[in-house]
Design a protein around this motif. Structure first.
Motif, mmCIF file in Angstrom:
data_model
loop_
_atom_site.group_PDB
_atom_site.id
_atom_site.type_symbol
_atom_site.label_atom_id
_atom_site.label_comp_id
_atom_site.label_asym_id
_atom_site.label_seq_id
_atom_site.Cartn_x
_atom_site.Cartn_y
_atom_site.Cartn_z
ATOM 1 N N LEU A 99 16.786 2.579 -4.561
ATOM 2 C CA LEU A 99 15.362 2.654 -4.225
ATOM 3 C C LEU A 99 14.659 3.278 -5.426
ATOM 4 O O LEU A 99 15.001 4.371 -5.850
ATOM 5 C CB LEU A 99 15.133 3.529 -2.992
ATOM 6 C CG LEU A 99 15.865 3.113 -1.711
ATOM 7 C CD1 LEU A 99 15.497 4.050 -0.570
ATOM 8 C CD2 LEU A 99 15.519 1.674 -1.331
ATOM 9 N N VAL A 100 13.687 2.544 -5.983
ATOM 10 C CA VAL A 100 13.049 3.008 -7.202
ATOM 11 C C VAL A 100 11.967 4.047 -6.895
ATOM 12 O O VAL A 100 11.678 4.915 -7.701
ATOM 13 C CB VAL A 100 12.450 1.821 -7.982
ATOM 14 C CG1 VAL A 100 11.879 2.279 -9.305
ATOM 15 C CG2 VAL A 100 13.528 0.769 -8.209
ATOM 16 N N CYS A 101 11.366 3.963 -5.693
ATOM 17 C CA CYS A 101 10.245 4.845 -5.380
ATOM 18 C C CYS A 101 10.721 6.254 -5.017
ATOM 19 O O CYS A 101 11.906 6.487 -4.807
ATOM 20 C CB CYS A 101 9.461 4.260 -4.214
ATOM 21 S SG CYS A 101 10.507 3.806 -2.838
ATOM 22 N N THR A 102 9.749 7.183 -4.944
ATOM 23 C CA THR A 102 10.085 8.565 -4.591
ATOM 24 C C THR A 102 9.164 9.042 -3.461
ATOM 25 O O THR A 102 8.265 8.332 -3.047
ATOM 26 C CB THR A 102 9.883 9.508 -5.791
ATOM 27 O OG1 THR A 102 8.542 9.330 -6.244
ATOM 28 C CG2 THR A 102 10.873 9.217 -6.900
ATOM 29 N N GLY A 103 9.423 10.258 -3.022
ATOM 30 C CA GLY A 103 8.514 10.924 -2.084
ATOM 31 C C GLY A 103 8.406 10.222 -0.744
ATOM 32 O O GLY A 103 9.384 9.718 -0.202
ATOM 33 N N ALA A 137 8.551 -4.236 -1.751
ATOM 34 C CA ALA A 137 9.835 -4.893 -1.999
ATOM 35 C C ALA A 137 10.232 -4.763 -3.468
ATOM 36 O O ALA A 137 11.415 -4.686 -3.798
ATOM 37 C CB ALA A 137 9.743 -6.368 -1.609
ATOM 38 N N ARG A 138 9.233 -4.682 -4.345
ATOM 39 C CA ARG A 138 9.490 -4.549 -5.772
ATOM 40 C C ARG A 138 10.174 -3.221 -6.090
ATOM 41 O O ARG A 138 10.791 -3.061 -7.137
ATOM 42 C CB ARG A 138 8.164 -4.670 -6.536
ATOM 43 C CG ARG A 138 8.310 -5.168 -7.953
ATOM 44 C CD ARG A 138 6.961 -5.517 -8.554
ATOM 45 N NE ARG A 138 6.350 -6.658 -7.879
ATOM 46 C CZ ARG A 138 5.080 -6.696 -7.461
ATOM 47 N NH1 ARG A 138 4.301 -5.655 -7.637
ATOM 48 N NH2 ARG A 138 4.597 -7.770 -6.869
ATOM 49 N N GLN A 139 10.062 -2.255 -5.185
ATOM 50 C CA GLN A 139 10.658 -0.937 -5.437
ATOM 51 C C GLN A 139 12.084 -0.836 -4.914
ATOM 52 O O GLN A 139 12.667 0.236 -4.890
ATOM 53 C CB GLN A 139 9.808 0.130 -4.767
ATOM 54 C CG GLN A 139 8.332 -0.061 -5.108
ATOM 55 C CD GLN A 139 7.557 1.205 -4.981
ATOM 56 O OE1 GLN A 139 7.514 1.808 -3.922
ATOM 57 N NE2 GLN A 139 6.956 1.624 -6.071
ATOM 58 N N GLY A 194 20.772 18.888 -6.567
ATOM 59 C CA GLY A 194 20.220 17.763 -7.310
ATOM 60 C C GLY A 194 18.949 17.255 -6.650
ATOM 61 O O GLY A 194 18.644 17.581 -5.509
ATOM 62 N N GLU A 195 18.194 16.454 -7.410
ATOM 63 C CA GLU A 195 16.949 15.873 -6.916
ATOM 64 C C GLU A 195 17.165 15.058 -5.652
ATOM 65 O O GLU A 195 16.331 15.042 -4.754
ATOM 66 C CB GLU A 195 16.357 14.945 -7.996
ATOM 67 C CG GLU A 195 15.466 15.629 -8.989
ATOM 68 C CD GLU A 195 14.109 15.940 -8.378
ATOM 69 O OE1 GLU A 195 13.399 14.980 -8.057
ATOM 70 O OE2 GLU A 195 13.784 17.128 -8.218
ATOM 71 N N ASP A 196 18.271 14.360 -5.601
ATOM 72 C CA ASP A 196 18.434 13.333 -4.585
ATOM 73 C C ASP A 196 19.279 13.802 -3.394
ATOM 74 O O ASP A 196 19.792 12.989 -2.646
ATOM 75 C CB ASP A 196 19.075 12.091 -5.200
ATOM 76 C CG ASP A 196 20.471 12.392 -5.725
ATOM 77 O OD1 ASP A 196 20.738 13.579 -6.017
ATOM 78 O OD2 ASP A 196 21.277 11.454 -5.841
ATOM 79 N N VAL A 221 2.632 2.929 2.166
ATOM 80 C CA VAL A 221 3.785 2.074 2.414
ATOM 81 C C VAL A 221 3.492 1.262 3.675
ATOM 82 O O VAL A 221 3.142 1.806 4.703
ATOM 83 C CB VAL A 221 5.043 2.921 2.655
ATOM 84 C CG1 VAL A 221 6.234 2.018 2.853
ATOM 85 C CG2 VAL A 221 5.267 3.839 1.497
ATOM 86 N N TYR A 222 3.598 -0.019 3.518
ATOM 87 C CA TYR A 222 3.315 -0.876 4.668
ATOM 88 C C TYR A 222 4.634 -1.349 5.238
ATOM 89 O O TYR A 222 5.457 -1.922 4.534
ATOM 90 C CB TYR A 222 2.486 -2.070 4.211
ATOM 91 C CG TYR A 222 2.391 -3.171 5.228
ATOM 92 C CD1 TYR A 222 1.407 -3.137 6.204
ATOM 93 C CD2 TYR A 222 3.278 -4.234 5.222
ATOM 94 C CE1 TYR A 222 1.311 -4.137 7.139
ATOM 95 C CE2 TYR A 222 3.190 -5.243 6.155
ATOM 96 C CZ TYR A 222 2.207 -5.189 7.104
ATOM 97 O OH TYR A 222 2.122 -6.187 8.026
ATOM 98 N N SER A 223 4.835 -1.052 6.472
ATOM 99 C CA SER A 223 6.004 -1.618 7.124
ATOM 100 C C SER A 223 5.582 -1.964 8.534
ATOM 101 O O SER A 223 4.862 -1.221 9.173
ATOM 102 C CB SER A 223 7.142 -0.614 7.160
ATOM 103 O OG SER A 223 6.767 0.476 7.960
ATOM 104 N N LEU A 224 5.961 -3.116 8.962
ATOM 105 C CA LEU A 224 5.572 -3.558 10.290
ATOM 106 C C LEU A 224 6.822 -4.095 10.938
ATOM 107 O O LEU A 224 7.473 -4.983 10.399
ATOM 108 C CB LEU A 224 4.509 -4.660 10.172
ATOM 109 C CG LEU A 224 4.058 -5.316 11.458
ATOM 110 C CD1 LEU A 224 3.235 -4.355 12.282
ATOM 111 C CD2 LEU A 224 3.251 -6.563 11.149
#
Lengths: 82, 275, 472
Positions: free
Chosen positions: A20-24, A69-71, C19-21, C277-280
């Motif tokens: 997953l490229v995005c964060t937060g 989706a690009r992320q 770590g960050e993740d 963020v769009y999710s449906l």
């Protein structure tokens, strides 16, 4: 070579999420939906206007806009073309 | 009610439909508080309506039940308050919905939390279930939409699932009022302590995180010895969760460990717009 | 130092060591275990695994051509059933409430020898306004809301949002705004509440402010009346009803276009920000539970919205009656107001009576037409036997006669009234709902003034253009 992202996945094809490229918040949101590295995804059908696309994720149909989706970086399954 | 309620069924102790009294909005002098949690679209509100006799509208949407809805029922002469929490996918993000649901389970200290799970999409739904099991021991899983699962060719081994999760799992079809007596029985058993749950806790964490968690958990328990879900609180503090930090500063965690929870900040419906 | 801040410091120190993740790893651990438990508990019959009916429905309902065709058809059918189905019960209610009960109340007050001002205020003012709103609003709402809920329960509405999302994305808005807008076609207050399904505050605010451009139930009757007696009548008789219907649909479509344009403008100016963020989730189709849906939507939506309208209509009725009957210097208060607002009204291609009617109708748009008729008749030459402040029912041709001969209306007045009805400020119920949902004065005021200024701007432009072209 740049890796493939989910928006490049053709309808009817399947893939595995690699990164997953995005964060937060947007990253959290995707993970809440069950989209995280290792998740199996299938592009099921697109909106009549081309965007968003409905993906089958863990037995649910989730629509994502191309920008989201690009992320998501993916790896194609069944060795086909994207 | 159920189409097949034959005499044989009525004679079995599980069939106690007659002992269910729907109390509507009457939630005074209750013996137990039951929270209803679950993903959106799992039939949570249908179950709420079936138990309380209320008619809360259910939409096919995430976040439709934005505020909490409350109703009452009585079963075996005990009075229960049922709190319908917003449908959420997770308790780890920071949307209003998730905060309402999480704060209620954490600070409202329900006697039992019923997690409504969609049998057709178990994997997705177990994500939330496992998170709830981190917060509270007193859980009953309502394995709903079992009829729909059958139509889709999906069969769920509920005994195996119950063993894995360490809490009762009741298969049901709330829209057809199937499985309600069994669910009520399970709620009663967990509420009274007749059924001792052994909730599943997440195991696979990396050593660094595990170490950090254990250190913070120990510190927490030194200050609040009776904190029932210290590991989860520790995890949230590590994550810098503002609302848990706030609760800690206001000593609401302390109240929690002494069993006198303060009211959850649940009516935070107003939009927070950055001006 | 307190134990609490001690703990927070420990947490902060430990966090920096991770770590960050690590949060991702926690989520991954949860999902991995969820997957393992699910895998070991579920067995699938692969032959049935993909529900073919669901997939087929999705193919049709999201098809580039079929999808839009079905959507248009659904839209049309829902409104057609609502408008035509509401006619008969509305008429019955009007006969009962505005006829039988109204007469009985007057007889009762006369028998009790109540003073004329009291029976006037209570019966001709408060009661008539309330009865009018009930008979006009109840039937369409009792039909529209259950139909809408059935589509929602079936799982169709999320597909509509899916189909239309690109338009909303282009306007910087959320795809689910399509649904709060559809809800707004029933009632804007309900539409504003429905924006709760939008999880980003910025996009939710855009949806709240633009919901007003979905024409609500309260506005349909007036649009249909104007479309019929002014626009349809201007066409050849054979095409009259088609032209009338098309003019109303054109206004509704214009509303959707305006909503998209205003959304786009807002998201590029005041409400600038990242698209969230769009999710449906597209839920599986489920057979709707008809009986339960009828019951819940009548109780939950219809009666609540109706109650709010009644609470607003009763005092409005009293105000209309008082304003029409209290005289200052030989003219009623309403007369003074009309005279004062007439120059502005004419500038906008409307008139003073219409503007006063819209002030009176802030509580409920339903009373615009009766108020216009009542004021036109009592302030002008009385040709239909109206008493001051009494709302009365006339048939379409009488209405046309009153408006053109007594009120001096033209085609421009009718067109601009339709535009004004589409664009003007939301009703007070909706305004209160917006306040309740946002708890923010600035945005509530914006949601009122933005549409109102737009209404002034547009009607002023069309009126000026019409005058310039010598059409009015």
């Amino acid at each position: 070579m740049a890796s493939l992202t989910l928006d490049q996945l053709a309808i009817g094809k399947e893939a595995i999420v690699t990164r997953l490229v995005c964060t937060g918040a947007s990253r959290r949101r995707l993970m809440d939906l069950g989209i995280l590295p290792g998740t199996h995804l299938a592009a099921d059908f697109a909106s009549p206007l081309g965007d968003p696309v409905a993906y089958r994720v863990r037995d649910a149909l989730i629509a994502l806009r191309r920008a989201q989706a690009r992320q998501i970086e993916i790896e194609l399954l069944q060795g086909g073309q994207p | 009610m159920t189409g097949h309620s034959s005499a044989a069924c009525e004679s079995c102790p599980a069939y106690n439909q007659a002992m269910l009294k729907k109390l509507g909005v009457n939630v005074e002098a209750v013996d137990y508080v039951v929270a209803l949690a679950g993903n959106p679209n799992t039939g949570k509100s249908t179950l709420f309506n079936a138990l309380t006799g209320l008619r809360q509208h259910v939409g096919n949407w995430a976040g439709k039940t934005v505020a909490r809805a409350e109703g009452g029922f009585s079963f075996n002469n005990k009075r229960y308050k049922l709190v319908d929490l917003p449908g959420t996918y997770s308790l780890l993000s920071t949307s209003t919905d998730e905060e309402i649901a999480r704060d209620f389970i954490l600070f409202g200290q329900p006697s039992v939390t019923v997690v409504v799970v969609d049998a057709t999409r178990l994997e997705r739904n177990l994500n939330l279930t496992l998170q709830i099991l981190e917060i509270t021991d007193h859980v009953v899983v309502a394995l709903n939409l079992i009829d729909e699962a059958g139509r889709h060719g999906i069969r769920v081994d509920e005994r195996h699932l119950a063993r894995k999760l360490g809490v009762p799992v009741v298969p049901m079809a709330a829209r057809k009022m199937q499985g309600l007596p069994e669910l009520l029985q399970a709620i009663e058993q967990v509420a009274t302590g007749a059924y001792v749950t052994r909730p599943h806790r997440i195991q696979q964490r990396d050593p660094g995180l595990d170490h950090a968690l254990r250190e913070l958990e120990t510190a927490l328990l030194r200050e609040f010895p009776d904190l029932p879900n210290a590991q989860w609180v520790a995890l949230r503090l590590l994550d810098g969760d503002a609302s848990i930090e706030q609760a800690l500063r206001e000593r609401r965690l302390g109240d929690l460990s002494r069993g006198q929870a303060s009211a959850p900040a649940a009516d935070a419906l107003a939009l927070e717009i950055a001006s | 130092m307190s134990a609490e801040s001690d703990l927070l410091q420990i947490a902060a120190r430990l966090r920096s060591g991770l770590g960050e993740d690590y949060a991702d790893r926690v989520m991954e651990a949860i999902f991995t275990e969820a997957a393992q438990i699910a895998d070991s508990s579920v067995t699938r019959d692969e032959k049935k695994a993909r529900l073919t009916l669901d997939r087929m429905l999705d193919r049709v309902l999201t098809h580039p051509i079929g999808g839009f065709a079905v959507m248009g058809l659904m839209f049309f059918v829902v409104f057609w059933i609502t408008i035509t189905g509401a006619n008969i019960p509305s008429q019955l209610l009007a006969d009962l409430l505005l006829g039988t009960v109204y007469t009985a109340l007057h007889s009762l007050f006369a028998a009790l020898s109540a003073p004329a001002w009291l029976s006037g205020l209570l019966i001709d003012g408060v009661y008539l306004a309330t009865a009018w709103v009930v008979s006009v609003m109840l039937p369409p709402m009792a039909i529209f809301f259950p139909l809408f809920t059935l589509l929602e329960d079936f799982g169709y509405l999320p597909r509509v949002a899916f189909n239309l999302d690109r338009l909303f994305a282009g306007a910087g808005a959320h795809g689910k705004q399509a649904l709060s807008m559809m809800m707004g076609f029933g009632c804007n207050a309900a539409g504003v509440v429905a924006t709760r399904i939008i999880d980003s505050p910025r996009e939710r605010l855009i949806a709240i402010i633009t919901n007003n451009f979905s024409i609500c139930n309260g506005r349909w009757p007036m649009l249909i009346l104007m479309g019929t007696i002014f626009i349809g009548a201007a066409a050849p008789p054979a095409l009259a009803s088609l032209v009338a219907a098309l003019s109303v649909v054109a206004i509704a479509v214009l509303g959707i276009i305006v909503a998209l344009l205003v959304s786009g403008a807002l998201s590029r100016t005041w409400l600038k920000g990242e698209t969230s963020v769009y999710s449906l989730e597209l839920p599986p189709y489920r057979p709707p539970q008809v009986i339960r849906t009828l019951y819940t939507s009548v109780i939950d939506r219809t009666l609540i919205v109706l109650w709010r309208a009644v609470v607003m209509a009763a005092p409005a009725g009293a105000v209309i009656w008082l304003a029409s009957n209290i005289m200052i210097g030989g003219t009623s208060i309403a007369g003074h107001l009309v005279n004062f607002l007439n120059p502005l009204g004419l500038l906008l291609g409307l008139n003073g009576v219409i503007l006063v009617a819209y002030i009176v109708a802030i509580p409920a748009n339903e009373i615009v037409i009766p108020t216009i008729l009542m004021l036109t008749l009592t302030l002008g030459r009385n040709i239909a036997g109206a008493q001051p402040g009494v709302m009365l029912e006339l048939d379409d041709s009488q209405v046309y006669q009153v408006l053109t001969q007594v009120g001096g209306w033209t085609l421009l007045t009718a067109v601009n009234l339709m535009l004004f009805s589409l664009l003007h400020n939301p009703c007070s119920t909706t305004i209160i709902t917006i306040w309740n949902e946002t708890k923010n004065l600035k945005w509530t005021v914006t949601a009122v003034l933005l549409p109102l200024s737009l209404a002034f701007l547009v009607t002023f432009s069309t009126a000026t253009l019409a005058r310039w072209l010598g059409l009015a």
